[in-house]
Design a protein around this motif. Structure first.
Motif, PDB file in Angstrom:
ATOM      1  N   ARG A 403       0.687  -1.241   0.035  1.00 41.89           N
ATOM      2  CA  ARG A 403      -0.041  -0.128  -0.171  1.00 41.89           C
ATOM      3  C   ARG A 403       0.950   1.281  -0.042  1.00 41.89           C
ATOM      4  NH1 ARG A 403      -5.409   0.191   0.101  1.00 41.89           N
ATOM      5  NH2 ARG A 403      -6.457  -1.568   0.868  1.00 41.89           N
ATOM      6  N   TYR A 404       0.495   2.145  -0.809  1.00 38.26           N
ATOM      7  CA  TYR A 404       1.148   3.641  -0.689  1.00 38.26           C
ATOM      8  C   TYR A 404       0.203   4.798  -1.027  1.00 38.26           C
ATOM      9  CZ  TYR A 404       0.519   3.003  -5.807  1.00 38.26           C
ATOM     10  OH  TYR A 404       0.145   2.750  -6.948  1.00 38.26           O
ATOM     11  N   LYS A 405       0.658   5.806  -0.882  1.00 37.12           N
ATOM     12  CA  LYS A 405      -0.061   7.108  -1.284  1.00 37.12           C
ATOM     13  C   LYS A 405       0.712   7.830  -2.245  1.00 37.12           C
ATOM     14  CE  LYS A 405      -2.119   7.482   3.313  1.00 37.12           C
ATOM     15  NZ  LYS A 405      -2.153   8.345   4.385  1.00 37.12           N
ATOM     16  N   GLN A 406       0.337   8.158  -3.223  1.00 35.79           N
ATOM     17  CA  GLN A 406       0.800   9.230  -4.194  1.00 35.79           C
ATOM     18  C   GLN A 406       1.152  10.494  -3.190  1.00 35.79           C
ATOM     19  OE1 GLN A 406       1.691   8.954  -7.206  1.00 35.79           O
ATOM     20  NE2 GLN A 406       0.791   7.104  -7.889  1.00 35.79           N
ATOM     21  N   PRO A 407       2.448  11.243  -3.615  1.00 41.98           N
ATOM     22  CA  PRO A 407       2.648  12.160  -2.487  1.00 41.98           C
ATOM     23  C   PRO A 407       1.845  13.240  -2.476  1.00 41.98           C
ATOM     24  CG  PRO A 407       4.596  11.561  -4.116  1.00 41.98           C
ATOM     25  CD  PRO A 407       3.442  10.746  -4.624  1.00 41.98           C
ATOM     26  N   GLY A 408       1.451  13.696  -1.238  1.00 37.66           N
ATOM     27  CA  GLY A 408       0.284  14.684  -0.830  1.00 37.66           C
ATOM     28  C   GLY A 408      -1.024  14.387  -1.212  1.00 37.66           C
ATOM     29  N   GLN A 409      -1.384  12.709  -1.361  1.00 38.80           N
ATOM     30  CA  GLN A 409      -2.618  12.412  -1.326  1.00 38.80           C
ATOM     31  C   GLN A 409      -3.233  11.816   0.132  1.00 38.80           C
ATOM     32  OE1 GLN A 409      -4.536  12.860  -4.153  1.00 38.80           O
ATOM     33  NE2 GLN A 409      -2.993  14.281  -4.749  1.00 38.80           N
ATOM     34  N   ALA A 410      -4.343  11.574   0.375  1.00 42.54           N
ATOM     35  CA  ALA A 410      -4.839  10.878   1.670  1.00 42.54           C
ATOM     36  C   ALA A 410      -5.374   9.626   1.473  1.00 42.54           C
ATOM     37  CB  ALA A 410      -5.754  11.939   2.029  1.00 42.54           C
ATOM     38  N   ARG A 411      -5.450   9.229   0.172  1.00 45.30           N
ATOM     39  CA  ARG A 411      -5.967   7.901   0.057  1.00 45.30           C
ATOM     40  C   ARG A 411      -4.801   6.720  -0.539  1.00 45.30           C
ATOM     41  NH1 ARG A 411     -12.183   7.094  -2.122  1.00 45.30           N
ATOM     42  NH2 ARG A 411     -11.610   4.953  -1.329  1.00 45.30           N
ATOM     43  N   SER A 412      -4.714   5.781  -0.052  1.00 46.81           N
ATOM     44  CA  SER A 412      -3.675   4.922  -0.468  1.00 46.81           C
ATOM     45  C   SER A 412      -4.208   3.979  -1.742  1.00 46.81           C
ATOM     46  CB  SER A 412      -3.310   3.846   0.692  1.00 46.81           C
ATOM     47  OG  SER A 412      -4.398   2.947   1.071  1.00 46.81           O
ATOM     48  N   GLU A 413      -3.305   3.469  -2.615  1.00 42.78           N
ATOM     49  CA  GLU A 413      -3.435   2.510  -3.650  1.00 42.78           C
ATOM     50  C   GLU A 413      -2.984   1.348  -3.285  1.00 42.78           C
ATOM     51  OE1 GLU A 413      -3.029   4.287  -7.535  1.00 42.78           O
ATOM     52  OE2 GLU A 413      -2.732   6.400  -6.403  1.00 42.78           O
ATOM     53  N   LEU A 414      -3.242   0.203  -4.129  1.00 42.84           N
ATOM     54  CA  LEU A 414      -2.891  -1.168  -3.727  1.00 42.84           C
ATOM     55  C   LEU A 414      -2.143  -1.922  -4.699  1.00 42.84           C
ATOM     56  CD1 LEU A 414      -2.960  -3.525  -1.433  1.00 42.84           C
ATOM     57  CD2 LEU A 414      -5.133  -3.885  -2.233  1.00 42.84           C
ATOM     58  N   ILE A 415      -1.149  -2.627  -4.590  1.00 46.34           N
ATOM     59  CA  ILE A 415      -0.349  -3.417  -5.419  1.00 46.34           C
ATOM     60  C   ILE A 415      -0.379  -4.776  -4.697  1.00 46.34           C
ATOM     61  CG2 ILE A 415       1.831  -4.241  -6.746  1.00 46.34           C
ATOM     62  CD1 ILE A 415       2.534  -1.273  -6.686  1.00 46.34           C
ATOM     63  N   GLN A 416      -0.659  -5.959  -5.487  1.00 38.17           N
ATOM     64  CA  GLN A 416      -0.534  -7.600  -5.188  1.00 38.17           C
ATOM     65  C   GLN A 416      -0.083  -8.120  -6.110  1.00 38.17           C
ATOM     66  OE1 GLN A 416      -5.265  -7.682  -5.102  1.00 38.17           O
ATOM     67  NE2 GLN A 416      -5.126  -7.259  -2.675  1.00 38.17           N
ATOM     68  N   GLN A 417       0.515  -9.159  -5.412  1.00 33.99           N
ATOM     69  CA  GLN A 417       1.235 -10.382  -6.191  1.00 33.99           C
ATOM     70  C   GLN A 417       1.567 -11.578  -5.406  1.00 33.99           C
ATOM     71  OE1 GLN A 417       4.651  -8.956  -8.637  1.00 33.99           O
ATOM     72  NE2 GLN A 417       5.783 -10.427  -7.940  1.00 33.99           N
ATOM     73  N   VAL A 418       1.453 -12.499  -6.076  1.00 36.21           N
ATOM     74  CA  VAL A 418       1.368 -13.954  -5.368  1.00 36.21           C
ATOM     75  C   VAL A 418       2.966 -14.233  -5.143  1.00 36.21           C
ATOM     76  CG1 VAL A 418       1.088 -16.491  -6.005  1.00 36.21           C
ATOM     77  CG2 VAL A 418      -0.853 -15.119  -6.217  1.00 36.21           C
ATOM     78  N   ILE A 419       3.372 -15.005  -4.300  1.00 37.71           N
ATOM     79  CA  ILE A 419       4.667 -15.620  -3.976  1.00 37.71           C
ATOM     80  C   ILE A 419       4.409 -17.165  -4.336  1.00 37.71           C
ATOM     81  CG2 ILE A 419       6.692 -15.898  -2.691  1.00 37.71           C
ATOM     82  CD1 ILE A 419       5.437 -13.544  -0.817  1.00 37.71           C
ATOM     83  N   ALA A 420       5.171 -17.695  -5.190  1.00 36.74           N
ATOM     84  CA  ALA A 420       5.010 -19.122  -5.615  1.00 36.74           C
ATOM     85  C   ALA A 420       6.489 -19.556  -6.022  1.00 36.74           C
ATOM     86  CB  ALA A 420       4.040 -19.115  -6.872  1.00 36.74           C
ATOM     87  N   ASN A 421       6.410 -20.992  -5.520  1.00 35.63           N
ATOM     88  CA  ASN A 421       7.336 -21.823  -6.300  1.00 35.63           C
ATOM     89  C   ASN A 421       6.664 -23.473  -6.339  1.00 35.63           C
ATOM     90  OD1 ASN A 421       7.583 -22.935  -3.805  1.00 35.63           O
ATOM     91  ND2 ASN A 421       9.548 -23.304  -3.735  1.00 35.63           N
ATOM     92  N   ARG A 422       7.299 -24.282  -7.013  1.00 31.39           N
ATOM     93  CA  ARG A 422       6.815 -25.765  -7.304  1.00 31.39           C
ATOM     94  C   ARG A 422       6.763 -26.374  -5.854  1.00 31.39           C
ATOM     95  NH1 ARG A 422      11.906 -25.492  -9.165  1.00 31.39           N
ATOM     96  NH2 ARG A 422      13.532 -27.297  -8.215  1.00 31.39           N
ATOM     97  N   ALA A 423       5.810 -26.936  -5.577  1.00 31.82           N
ATOM     98  CA  ALA A 423       5.350 -27.708  -4.427  1.00 31.82           C
ATOM     99  C   ALA A 423       6.369 -28.710  -3.925  1.00 31.82           C
ATOM    100  CB  ALA A 423       3.952 -28.262  -4.282  1.00 31.82           C
ATOM    101  N   ALA A 424       7.068 -29.510  -5.041  1.00 25.80           N
ATOM    102  CA  ALA A 424       7.943 -30.900  -4.776  1.00 25.80           C
ATOM    103  C   ALA A 424       9.144 -30.472  -5.341  1.00 25.80           C
ATOM    104  CB  ALA A 424       7.263 -31.903  -5.314  1.00 25.80           C
ATOM    105  N   GLY A 425      10.087 -31.076  -4.884  1.00 23.82           N
ATOM    106  CA  GLY A 425      11.492 -30.737  -5.278  1.00 23.82           C
ATOM    107  C   GLY A 425      12.246 -29.858  -4.609  1.00 23.82           C
ATOM    108  N   ARG A 426      13.629 -29.549  -5.133  1.00 17.65           N
ATOM    109  CA  ARG A 426      14.439 -28.558  -4.380  1.00 17.65           C
ATOM    110  C   ARG A 426      14.056 -27.039  -5.085  1.00 17.65           C
ATOM    111  NH1 ARG A 426      20.371 -30.471  -4.532  1.00 17.65           N
ATOM    112  NH2 ARG A 426      20.607 -28.653  -3.602  1.00 17.65           N
ATOM    113  N   VAL A 427      14.267 -26.094  -4.352  1.00 18.29           N
ATOM    114  CA  VAL A 427      14.400 -24.891  -4.664  1.00 18.29           C
ATOM    115  C   VAL A 427      15.643 -24.318  -5.593  1.00 18.29           C
ATOM    116  CG1 VAL A 427      12.922 -23.848  -2.766  1.00 18.29           C
ATOM    117  CG2 VAL A 427      15.376 -23.809  -2.444  1.00 18.29           C
ATOM    118  N   SER A 428      15.708 -23.443  -6.198  1.00 15.40           N
ATOM    119  CA  SER A 428      16.663 -23.355  -7.238  1.00 15.40           C
ATOM    120  C   SER A 428      18.033 -23.508  -6.803  1.00 15.40           C
ATOM    121  CB  SER A 428      16.620 -21.736  -7.861  1.00 15.40           C
ATOM    122  OG  SER A 428      17.607 -21.262  -8.451  1.00 15.40           O
TER     123      SER A 428
END
Length: 498
Positions: A403-428
């Motif tokens: 969440r962030y506000k544009q400079p000088g603004q009173a209302r926030s805006e929103l960015i969303q993103q999934v964090i994912a990796n494969r369920a099985a096996g080793r990570v990178s």
């Protein structure tokens, strides 16, 4: 003979005499605990782009001393470096989010979730005029080459970068407060330099009166189409006048509502009051930096000055929700003084950090996957909640929101993103270079601080190996200098806490 406080030391007049280290003060911060995801799946924090801790820790090590534990803020160590994250394309959505999931190098069976925010870099045409006010501590405690004289050189570096449409005022405080230069256009650089050069250190420290005077100068030139900012240069040793952190913090927070922000830059050693400066800068929506030498000054007030001078977003908050179907436990590395309640995330009345042009923010979490070596014992009567995490249990580890506000603004805006990796096996097996470097710095900070979550056999040599394998392109030698700092720690004597 040189007299320093109550001590008398032999040496040449003007020579540096190391002061008593126990007069320095740092915010008390207990390392973040491990959280059971089924009970507490959400982590919320205020963005932090400060780097004061890194420069201050390096100062201690250069002097042959281990820094106090509370002087080591791991997030500021990590955020000292540039990670080359993917960049946002527009100021309308000023952040791009990068995530990675990799094996934890210091703990078998655990993983690291790397969250990076890259801020939009304003082109010159979008940078508003600056209305800057220098607030300079000229008390007797600043009378050394590594304090007031270095502060003067720092101010001149800022003056070098001013455009004709920018303005600067120069104010000071000692027993009292005053102004050596009213707001002056950036085209009159000689006049500014003369005002800076006229500053002389002597007397007590009426920090509160100096602050009110600085705000008066900033308000005299206040405009909504400007960036209105006070830059405070001090060792933080307010020993005359109002010195209660809360009262100063309340005053600065109130003035923040007028559109004037406050950044604090610390100088010197022995009397350095980090706790006070952190509290004031956070209340002022500004940055906190430490200037130990001319190289630090060039880094903070050269080209990187824009990252603190020109805001792209206010009240930046990060929230990560972990999926209990995939994550049994988690802990946030650092940010102990920047934590927020879960309900604060969507509350636009709750203050958070400001982020400037082109700045980045990095946060690291250590997680234990479901079925891994958990650190909290199983509960006899805990309902089995595995599988209730939402999302796709085969790929979704968590969910990051900004969440962030544009400079000088009173209302926030929103960015969303999934964090994912494969369920099985080793990570990178070969994580991105940016992640590998962040892990080296995080390991160094945690080990230096003595965090209980670090494996006892993860030594300095392994941190050096980790860093050496992730140095990559290092045009300014920052990463090479970090490796040398880790090498120097191996020879330090034991820590003496204040």
């Amino acid at each position: 003979m040189v007299v320093t406080g109550s001590r008398i030391t032999r040496g040449t007049p003007g020579a540096y005499v190391p002061p008593q280290p126990d007069t320095e003060r740092y915010p008390s911060a207990t390392p973040n605990p491990v959280k059971r995801t089924a009970d507490e799946p959400v982590s919320t924090l205020s963005a932090d782009v400060d780097t004061a801790s890194y420069a201050n820790v390096r100062r201690f090590i250069d002097e042959g001393r281990a820094p106090p534990r509370d002087a080591v803020r791991v997030e500021e160590m990590i955020n000292y470096f540039d990670y080359g994250y993917a960049r946002p394309l527009s100021s309308r959505e000023p952040f791009a989010v990068t995530t990675a999931v990799v094996a934890a190098p210091w703990s078998d069976g655990r993983q690291i979730v790397h969250v990076g925010l890259q801020g939009y870099e304003l082109p010159a045409s979008e940078r508003r005029p600056l209305n800057l006010t220098f607030l300079v501590d000229v008390s007797g405690s600043m009378a050394s080459a590594d304090k007031l004289e270095l502060a003067k050189r720092s101010m001149n570096l800022v003056i070098d970068r001013l455009r004709p449409e920018d303005t600067v005022a120069v104010t000071y405080y000692a027993e009292g407060a005053g102004t050596t230069l009213a707001p002056t256009p950036g085209s009159q650089k000689l006049k500014m330099r003369c005002a800076v050069e006229s500053l002389i250190a002597r007397g007590g420290t009426a920090g509160a009166r100096g602050m009110t005077n600085a705000y008066e100068q900033a308000e005299a030139n206040l405009a909504r189409n400007r960036v209105n900012r006070i830059l405070m240069f001090t060792d933080g040793d307010f020993n005359v006048g109002v010195t209660d952190d809360k009262r100063l913090e309340d005053y600065v927070a109130e003035k923040r509502g007028t559109g004037i922000y406050l950044s604090v830059y610390g100088f010197g050693r022995g009397t350095y009051q980090d706790a006070r400066m952190q509290a004031i800068s956070q209340a002022g929506n500004g940055v906190a930096g430490y200037v130990g030498d001319l190289n630090d000054a060039r880094r903070l007030f050269g080209p990187q000055f824009d990252k603190g001078a020109f805001p792209i977003a206010d009240d930046v908050k990060i929230q990560v929700e972990f999926n209990p179907a995939r994550v049994a436990e988690w802990r946030l590395i650092g940010y102990e003084t920047r934590l927020l309640n879960e309900e604060d995330f969507a509350n636009d009345a709750v203050d958070a950090g400001e982020v400037g042009s082109g700045a980045s923010v990095t946060a690291l979490y250590e997680i234990t996957p479901v079925g891994g070596p958990t650190q909290m014992g199983e509960r006899r009567y805990l309902e089995n909640r595995i599988g209730r995490g939402g999302g796709d249990p085969s790929g979704e580890i968590g969910f990051v929101q900004v969440r962030y506000k544009q400079p000088g603004q009173a209302r926030s805006e929103l960015i969303q993103q999934v964090i994912a990796n494969r369920a099985a096996g080793r990570v990178s097996a070969q994580p991105p270079e940016s992640t590998r470097w962040a892990l080296a710095v995080a390991a160094f900070g945690q080990k230096l601080r003595g965090d209980p979550w670090m494996s006892a056999d993860y030594g300095w040599d392994r941190i050096i190996d980790q860093a050496q394998g992730a140095r990559g392109d290092d045009p300014y030698g920052d990463r090479a200098a970090f490796v040398q700092m880790v090498r120097a720690v191996e020879t330090l004597p034991g820590r003496r806490e204040p």
